[in-house]
Design an enzyme around this catalytic site. Structure first.
Site, PDB file in Angstrom:
ATOM      1  N   TRP A 169      18.393   5.289 -11.768  1.00 32.50           N
ATOM      2  CA  TRP A 169      19.168   4.453 -12.698  1.00 32.50           C
ATOM      3  C   TRP A 169      19.720   5.271 -13.843  1.00 32.50           C
ATOM      4  CZ3 TRP A 169      21.186   0.505 -10.706  1.00 32.50           C
ATOM      5  CH2 TRP A 169      20.518  -0.176  -9.680  1.00 32.50           C
ATOM      6  N   ASP A 241      17.834   2.091 -21.482  1.00 37.12           N
ATOM      7  CA  ASP A 241      17.909   1.050 -20.462  1.00 37.12           C
ATOM      8  C   ASP A 241      16.469   0.582 -20.237  1.00 37.12           C
ATOM      9  OD1 ASP A 241      18.009  -0.453 -18.166  1.00 37.12           O
ATOM     10  OD2 ASP A 241      19.003   1.065 -16.931  1.00 37.12           O
ATOM     11  N   LYS A 265      14.156  -9.030 -14.029  1.00 38.03           N
ATOM     12  CA  LYS A 265      12.859  -8.468 -13.651  1.00 38.03           C
ATOM     13  C   LYS A 265      11.736  -9.179 -14.406  1.00 38.03           C
ATOM     14  CE  LYS A 265      15.757  -4.805 -12.702  1.00 38.03           C
ATOM     15  NZ  LYS A 265      15.629  -4.650 -11.288  1.00 38.03           N
TER      16      LYS A 265
HETATM   17  N1  PMP Z   1      18.779  -0.153 -14.685  1.00 40.09           N
HETATM   18  C1  PMP Z   1      17.591  -0.374 -14.106  1.00 40.09           C
HETATM   19  C2  PMP Z   1      16.378   0.332 -14.650  1.00 40.09           C
HETATM   20  C3  PMP Z   1      17.499  -1.227 -13.011  1.00 40.09           C
HETATM   21  O1  PMP Z   1      16.321  -1.439 -12.422  1.00 40.09           O
HETATM   22  C4  PMP Z   1      18.656  -1.873 -12.535  1.00 40.09           C
HETATM   23  C5  PMP Z   1      18.618  -2.865 -11.395  1.00 40.09           C
HETATM   24  N2  PMP Z   1      17.647  -2.767 -10.508  1.00 40.09           N
HETATM   25  C6  PMP Z   1      19.859  -1.597 -13.168  1.00 40.09           C
HETATM   26  C7  PMP Z   1      19.886  -0.749 -14.237  1.00 40.09           C
HETATM   27  C8  PMP Z   1      21.133  -2.244 -12.693  1.00 40.09           C
HETATM   28  O2  PMP Z   1      21.060  -3.556 -13.083  1.00 40.09           O
HETATM   29  P1  PMP Z   1      22.116  -4.666 -12.633  1.00 40.09           P
HETATM   30  O3  PMP Z   1      21.960  -4.828 -11.163  1.00 40.09           O
HETATM   31  O4  PMP Z   1      21.680  -5.859 -13.404  1.00 40.09           O
HETATM   32  O5  PMP Z   1      23.458  -4.165 -13.027  1.00 40.09           O
END
Ligand code: PMP
Length: 430
Positions: A169, A241, A265
């Protein structure tokens, strides 16, 4: 504090679904619908899994009418939500508190919804002790949209920014930032398969960088910051994030310029993205910034510039209320530590049958990746677990193996059941 004592036998209600038409028992048909509806009832069949944990953490008892059809959902997100929150939403779905409407039908500018969003914000502020100099925004587009919004709001196209990449991520955030700024990777765990976080002193931060970006918890790799680097850039800005560990423990918000998190989450359904931003950082978006990515627009309009994800915000509000009722994030963290401890112990004490690749000091309390020594048994593990109502244990497609996401809403009983299953599986396959 109540004490949960084991060894005990978890008597698992294994459901044989029977399809009944027009049943006389309607456990969840709260609405007076007259049409013939299809409903499921269950015939419980007992299977016994021995669980040897002794724990002093209070686990909430299942709600009285707990559905036999509910599973322990170990998904990484969208993920398990607290059962009492789901039931509360269910009871209010048709007619929200005497308004004669569902939250889904309300005007986002009406007094009912305004009370919902304001309460959600004030409860979140209480939970995280968010200082007054920070704005809270309820946005859309997921954390992925923030990957672009951050550079568009906080720097110019030629500005250097620092990215510390501890998993997929963080890497995705970096790749998006490359379109809108000049990011530098000051450290990447990629060559070590994202199993570590570096010592902060050794990091070579760019003094001219406009911010330092981290992913506080890498959902796929299970790597979590236990403390945070001090930004040594000109602005002193740290950005995180926190999608997958948001509200899982107390956080000193004042250490950050901006925190963002997708709700799906720990705090609600997908569709809501929460941004906590220091007010003095607002108002610097580039001219080309789309209106939906401009923090100033959303802050000035209190997250109501356009139609927000009303029902999702309402659900987040119910989760915040629930977390406060549990005693706040210190209490929540204790429960999360306990759950993670018994799961990691089971892995570490399996004599190599199960393995977690992540360095112990940075193992995530939320996402626990593990592999089987006999990797050809992994599919069988996932399949058998699902039969026992523990679902979504397959690891992310990019890394394989297994992953148990044990967010706030995962009860201790769910982790105990998983650990008991792991021991039983090992005994049968070692
Ligand atoms: N950052 C993290 C740490 C994530 O776990 C996720 C999704 N699993 C995201 C960003 C992306 O999030 P979204 O699908 O809501 O755009």
């Amino acid at each position: 504090m109540a004490m949960v004592t084991s060894p005990h036998s978890l008597l698992l209600q294994n459901s044989n679904r029977q399809l009944l038409k027009n049943p006389t028992t309607k456990p969840f048909n709260a609405f007076p619908l007259t049409s013939t509806r299809t409903t499921y009832t269950t015939t419980p069949k007992r299977i016994s899994i021995t669980c040897a944990a002794t724990t002093h953490v209070q686990d909430r008892p299942p709600t009285p009418a707990q559905s036999q059809d509910r599973v322990f959902n170990f998904a990484a997100g969208p993920a398990i939500l607290p059962e009492n929150v789901l039931r509360k939403a269910q009871s209010e779905l048709y007619d929200w508190r005497g308004s004669g409407m569902s939250v889904m039908e309300m005007s986002h500018r009406g007094k009912e919804f305004l009370s919902i969003i304001q309460k959600a914000e004030s409860d979140l502020r209480a939970l995280l002790e968010i200082p007054a100099e920070y704005d809270v925004l309820f946005l859309q587009g997921g954390a992925t949209t923030q990957f672009a919004a951050i550079p568009l709001n906080l720097c110019n196209a030629d500005d250097p920014v620092d990215y510390l990449v501890t998993g997929s991520w963080g890497d995705k955030a970096l790749k998006e930032a490359q379109k809108f700024s000049k990011p530098k990777v000051i450290w990447s765990g990629k060559s070590e398969k994202y199993t570590k976080i570096p010592a902060f002193e050794a990091l070579e931060q760019n003094p001219d960088a406009k911010y330092l970006h981290i992913c506080a918890n890498e959902t796929i790799h299970g790597v979590e910051f236990k403390n945070y680097p001090t930004p040594k850039n000109q602005t002193g800005l740290l950005i995180a994030d926190m999608s997958s560990n948001f509200c899982s423990k107390p956080v000193d918000i004042s250490k950050f310029g901006l925190i963002y998190a997708g709700a799906q989450k720990n705090v609600g359904p997908s569709g809501v993205t929460i941004v906590i931003i220091r007010k003095d950082l607002i108002g610097n978006a580039r001219e080309i910034t789309p209106v939906m990515l401009d923090y100033k627009i959303h802050a000035e309009n209190k997250s109501l510039y356009n139609t927000p994800p009303c029902f999702g915000i309402y659900m987040c509000g119910l989760v915040f209320e629930d977390l406060l009722e549990q005693g706040g994030l210190k209490e929540v963290e204790k429960k999360n530590q306990k759950k993670a401890e018994i799961l990691y112990n089971a892995i570490d004490e399996s004599k190599g049958f199960y393995r977690c690749p992540v360095e112990k000091s940075v193992r995530s309390l939320m996402n626990v990746p593990f592999t089987l020594e006999k990797s050809d048994l992994e599919a069988e593990f996932v399949k058998e677990a699902a039969k026992e109502k523990m679902v979504q244990l397959k690891g992310h497609r990019s890394v394989g193996g297994m992953r148990a996401s044990i967010y706030n809403a995962m009860p201790l009983a769910g982790v105990e059941k998983l650990v008991a299953f792991m021991k039983d599986f090992q005994a049968r396959h070692a």
